[in-house]
Write an enzyme that holds these catalytic residues in place. Structure first.
Site, PDB file in Angstrom:
ATOM      1  N   MET A   1       0.910  -1.089   0.113  1.00  0.00           N
ATOM      2  CA  MET A   1      -0.086  -0.197   0.093  1.00  0.00           C
ATOM      3  C   MET A   1       0.832   1.188   0.047  1.00  0.00           C
ATOM      4  O   MET A   1       2.216   1.341   0.633  1.00  0.00           O
ATOM      5  CB  MET A   1      -0.956  -0.091   1.377  1.00  0.00           C
ATOM      6  N   CYS A   2       0.290   2.416  -0.732  1.00  0.00           N
ATOM      7  CA  CYS A   2       1.015   3.565  -0.671  1.00  0.00           C
ATOM      8  C   CYS A   2       0.782   4.249   0.692  1.00  0.00           C
ATOM      9  O   CYS A   2       0.014   4.018   1.454  1.00  0.00           O
ATOM     10  CB  CYS A   2       0.398   4.422  -1.763  1.00  0.00           C
ATOM     11  N   GLN A   3       1.566   5.560   0.857  1.00  0.00           N
ATOM     12  CA  GLN A   3       1.222   6.463   1.771  1.00  0.00           C
ATOM     13  C   GLN A   3       1.032   7.715   1.348  1.00  0.00           C
ATOM     14  O   GLN A   3       1.452   8.144   0.392  1.00  0.00           O
ATOM     15  CB  GLN A   3       2.623   6.463   2.633  1.00  0.00           C
TER      16      GLN A   3
END
Lengths: 262, 262
Positions: free
Chosen positions: B1-3
């Site tokens: 997952m990205c931030q």
């Protein structure tokens, strides 16, 4: 008047040498201190840097001079405000998306009474004649070719008519890039050269810097540089003919009736 | 997952402190090393930086950490590729123009079987579900409101329906900004806080850095920070409710039925 710089190559190349001389014109060797910008294509993506500080005072320009971003297609611009405020949204180059590709545009010159009807597909964010011309170009291309990007020859033909019409409003030296293709139109001042094997040493006219390109290239590399005024003192620059549109691909210019790059 | 990271303020503020902690997650304290990007509104203009190098290795991230660009509205993103290649055109945030304003978008999460019909007005350049969602949002807003930007309340209402529809395809934590307005939608993970008078000292959770905000602010300053995971260890972060859309303006969030910022 503003200053334009473009680089079009057959392999990813850094623009550090040419940009170093060019950036000097942003407030030191010339009076273009109302902002600057540069856009690099990298595959389908674009790195876009703009700053409304003079190029010689800008930390971002300093980064570009020291960080060799490699690209096959680059447009840079140093601004001397003639229309529009000194503000970030008025710094060239401008970027928009058409046909699932980014398009990058920069302009040198002034357009008088140029108020085309814009249908809303592309609308200026700032208040320059230049961004208005860019929006009008993309709107017209999309209206003409619909939802599919045409072949380069067809695109070039329409663009040639289109920029001639815009240039009738004043001075329209312009650079337009998408992917690996670069379109350059000369109204008054535009020069180019092609650096290729055998590579020589070049001397910047704006700063006491030389570079021996033979040390940093391979024999297959080919790089076209397009600029408002020649950047080096010991290379042969070719002037565009006023009214001329050239397409550059893989570091080579075509010419009307010349199928070299097609 | 990205931030995801966003900052929305009532006066131009630099993001150096929060970005310093956030950038550590791009390859050091977390495994998000497939590129990063940040976009700053400055008036109507946007400064947009993307890099497909890990944020901890990127000279451009280094510049952002050292050069205090002041902005009232910022979106940043660190990418862990789940869909789409590691390539510049797939780095968030994405930028497009609608209604003569720039719009900036970043997304965390994955969308399954999300293939809306795109009519060509906004088309993805890369191949991520995220950019597809952004194009679909802008296309729908334009179809719904025509050529004029609507009032914020009307825009918010349509956006709320629209993002709920997209979020039904998977996880859709997203940030969307234009001018001074920031829209933030939480599917699973999103936190915010508002820094305002009296300002305290904050400690970054990702790096051994503290800042005493009372030394660098005036009593009238107000800054909202929105982020995937809290950035500091000694401040009170508020979790979004899953499914919630918030609008931030002048550093204040609104809430459904709450007219604070209208």
């Amino acid at each position: 008047m503003c200053q334009l710089l473009a680089m079009n190559c057959n392999v990813p190349t850094d623009i550090v040498f040419s940009f170093t001389g060019f950036a000097m014109r942003g407030g030191r060797t010339d009076t273009h201190h109302d902002g600057w910008g540069i856009a690099f294509f990298e595959g389908a993506g674009v790195r876009h840097f703009v700053d409304h500080q003079a190029a010689i005072a800008s930390p971002i320009a300093e980064l570009i001079k020291n960080y060799p971003i490699k690209s096959r297609n680059v447009i840079a611009h140093i601004r001397k405000a003639t229309q529009g405020l000194v503000a970030l949204e008025n710094c060239h180059p401008f970027v928009r998306e058409l046909w699932g590709s980014y398009w990058v545009f920069a302009h040198n010159g002034d357009l008088k009474e140029f108020h085309p009807v814009l249908d809303g597909a592309f609308r200026p964010v700032g208040n320059t004649d230049s961004e208005r011309a860019f929006c009008y170009i993309l709107q017209t291309l999309r209206a003409r070719f619909g939802d599919q990007r045409p072949e380069r020859a067809a695109l070039r033909g329409v663009l040639e008519e289109l920029v001639a019409g815009i240039a009738a409003h004043g001075t329209f030296n312009m650079l337009l890039a998408s992917g690996n293709e670069l379109y350059a139109h000369c109204s008054t001042n535009l020069y180019y050269l092609v650096r290729q094997y055998p590579f020589l040493t070049a001397e910047l006219s704006d700063e006491d810097v030389t570079v021996d390109f033979s040390e940093v290239t391979t024999p297959d590399d080919r790089v076209a540089i397009i600029v408002t005024q020649p950047l080096t003192t010991n290379e042969q620059w070719t002037a565009f003919v006023p009214g001329e549109l050239k397409v550059f691909l893989d570091g080579i210019p075509d010419a009307p009736g010349n199928a070299k790059i097609v």
